[in-house]
Motif scaffolding. Structure first.
Motif, short mmCIF file in Angstrom:
data_model
loop_
_atom_site.label_atom_id
_atom_site.label_comp_id
_atom_site.label_asym_id
_atom_site.label_seq_id
_atom_site.Cartn_x
_atom_site.Cartn_y
_atom_site.Cartn_z
N VAL A 235 0.84 -1.20 0.00
CA VAL A 235 0.00 0.00 0.00
C VAL A 235 0.88 1.25 0.00
O VAL A 235 0.65 2.19 -0.77
CB VAL A 235 -0.94 0.00 1.23
N LYS A 236 1.89 1.26 0.87
CA LYS A 236 2.75 2.43 0.99
C LYS A 236 3.71 2.59 -0.19
O LYS A 236 3.85 3.68 -0.76
CB LYS A 236 3.55 2.35 2.30
N LYS A 237 4.36 1.49 -0.56
CA LYS A 237 5.39 1.55 -1.61
C LYS A 237 4.79 1.76 -2.99
O LYS A 237 5.33 2.53 -3.80
CB LYS A 237 6.20 0.25 -1.58
N GLU A 238 3.68 1.06 -3.28
CA GLU A 238 3.09 1.11 -4.62
C GLU A 238 1.96 2.12 -4.73
O GLU A 238 1.43 2.34 -5.82
CB GLU A 238 2.56 -0.28 -5.02
N GLY A 239 1.57 2.70 -3.60
CA GLY A 239 0.46 3.65 -3.64
C GLY A 239 -0.85 3.00 -4.04
O GLY A 239 -1.65 3.58 -4.80
N VAL A 240 -1.09 1.79 -3.53
CA VAL A 240 -2.30 1.02 -3.89
C VAL A 240 -3.56 1.78 -3.51
O VAL A 240 -3.71 2.25 -2.37
CB VAL A 240 -2.28 -0.37 -3.19
N THR A 241 -4.47 1.92 -4.47
CA THR A 241 -5.76 2.57 -4.20
C THR A 241 -6.92 1.58 -4.24
O THR A 241 -8.04 1.92 -3.86
CB THR A 241 -6.05 3.69 -5.22
N ALA A 242 -6.64 0.33 -4.72
CA ALA A 242 -7.71 -0.67 -4.80
C ALA A 242 -7.11 -2.08 -4.72
O ALA A 242 -6.02 -2.33 -5.22
CB ALA A 242 -8.50 -0.52 -6.10
N PHE A 243 -7.87 -2.98 -4.08
CA PHE A 243 -7.51 -4.40 -4.01
C PHE A 243 -8.57 -5.24 -4.70
O PHE A 243 -9.78 -5.07 -4.44
CB PHE A 243 -7.41 -4.86 -2.55
N PHE A 244 -8.11 -6.12 -5.57
CA PHE A 244 -8.97 -7.16 -6.14
C PHE A 244 -8.67 -8.43 -5.35
O PHE A 244 -7.56 -8.96 -5.40
CB PHE A 244 -8.66 -7.37 -7.62
N THR A 245 -9.64 -8.92 -4.55
CA THR A 245 -9.41 -10.12 -3.75
C THR A 245 -10.20 -11.29 -4.31
O THR A 245 -11.21 -11.12 -5.00
CB THR A 245 -9.81 -9.91 -2.27
N SER A 246 -9.75 -12.50 -3.99
CA SER A 246 -10.31 -13.70 -4.62
C SER A 246 -11.49 -14.32 -3.87
O SER A 246 -12.08 -15.28 -4.36
CB SER A 246 -9.22 -14.75 -4.81
N TYR A 247 -11.83 -13.81 -2.69
CA TYR A 247 -13.00 -14.30 -1.94
C TYR A 247 -13.59 -13.16 -1.12
O TYR A 247 -12.87 -12.25 -0.68
CB TYR A 247 -12.60 -15.44 -0.98
#
Length: 337
Positions: A235-247
């Motif tokens: 989240v911090k390093k890549e600046g993630v704004t969204a997660f696609f989770t599998s369940y």
């Protein structure tokens, strides 16, 4: 005392074999003899021995179902489809729960065969090759349903790769460019996780974005918590704004983990699930998720078995691919607004 077939034969003034022919509709019987037998059965309230009858006719009108855990939401939805279609065709269901024990599955398979079931449905996320071998050996038509392992034979399913691709494209349309996937590492190459990641990767590559593939061991909260460091670092390093989770369960545990680290969903980070389970409806924020038609999977599976029993299905091993639905809800923020 309960009436016997001898009592029926005596009252109808026919042989025991004639009564048996009427009950099993196995050989022609004169209309008059049939009338007397049916009248005697009615007067004596005779109930045929169903086990003995099935041995003669090879028809028990029973379908055996082995489930991993009857309390599981996806299993209960599949069971509804199995039971309701079975009832339409005058079939009863013999249900047994293994509670995640492979040896119990083997024991129940043997028991169901002894009960003369005409088909067996296994709804389980266990990988049990011994059970598959046993079912093949029994010659009883069977279906294996899993929402984790990619069972190639005898199953109804959805296009997991396409569903994942569409979900990630939805996130991209909402303005997200730094999207991470979070799936399950266990037995990756033999599960639907691989197809989900392939769908994620395809959408990310088509838009020239960076792939951020993260994994946990399972679906429990503890599994997500064990990977807290890699998730928060991404989240911090890549600046993630969204997660696609599998369940859906992973999505909800992730939302809680993010909140513990001062990231709110969807204000700071959007999260999507997969499954469309009831918890995706009642959790807040309501989860944007891929809805799998579990009821239809159960209905199609028992229909495949019934067609096989009736010798109607020429290609029993062909997978049936069902439509999925993407439910847009509160857990995804539109960055374009």
């Amino acid at each position: 005392m309960a009436s016997t077939i001898k009592d029926v034969a005596k009252m109808a003034d026919v042989s025991i074999s004639t009564v048996s022919r009427v009950i099993n509709d196995s050989k022609p019987v004169s209309p008059e003899a049939r009338r007397r037998v049916l009248h005697a059965i009615d007067v004596l309230d005779y109930k045929p021995n169903e086990v003995a009858r099935s041995l003669v006719t090879k028809k028990s009108n029973l379908i055996g179902v082995i489930v991993e855990d009857i309390g599981s939401n996806f299993i209960s939805q599949i069971l509804r489809g199995v039971e309701e279609v079975g009832r339409m065709y005058k079939y009863d269901i013999l249900l047994s729960s293994s509670y995640g024990d492979a040896e119990s599955e083997m024991k129940f398979a043997n028991l169901l065969a002894q009960k003369q079931v005409e088909g067996i449905i296994v709804i389980s996320n266990l990988h049990n090759p011994k059970l598959e071998y046993k079912l093949e050996e029994s010659k009883i038509p069977y279906v294996i349903i899993s929402n984790f392992y990619d069972v190639e034979k005898f199953s109804a399913t959805i296009d997991y790769e396409k569903a994942s691709y569409d979900m990630v494209n939805l996130l991209i349309e909402k303005g997200h460019k730094n999207i991470a996937s979070l799936g399950i590492r266990k037995d990756y190459d033999r599960t639907f996780e691989k197809k989900k990641v392939e769908g994620y990767n395809r959408a990310i590559e088509e838009h020239g974005l960076k792939k951020i593939n993260l994994f946990v061991e399972g679906r429990k909260a503890s599994d997500v918590e064990k990977e807290e460091a890699q998730i928060i670092e991404a989240v911090k390093k890549e600046g993630v704004t969204a997660f696609f989770t599998s369940y859906d369960t992973i999505a909800i545990h992730l939302i809680n983990l993010l909140l513990d680290n001062n990231y709110k969903t969807p204000k700071d980070i959007s999260v999507t699930g997969f499954g469309g389970s009831y918890i995706s409806d009642i959790y807040r924020p309501k989860l944007t998720t891929v809805k799998i038609p579990y009821y239809d999977i159960g209905a199609v599976s028992i229909r495949k078995i019934l067609k096989k029993i009736a010798k109607e299905d020429s290609d029993f091993s062909e997978n049936v691919v069902l439509p999925f639905e993407i439910l847009e809800r509160e857990s995804v923020k539109n960055l374009n607004d």
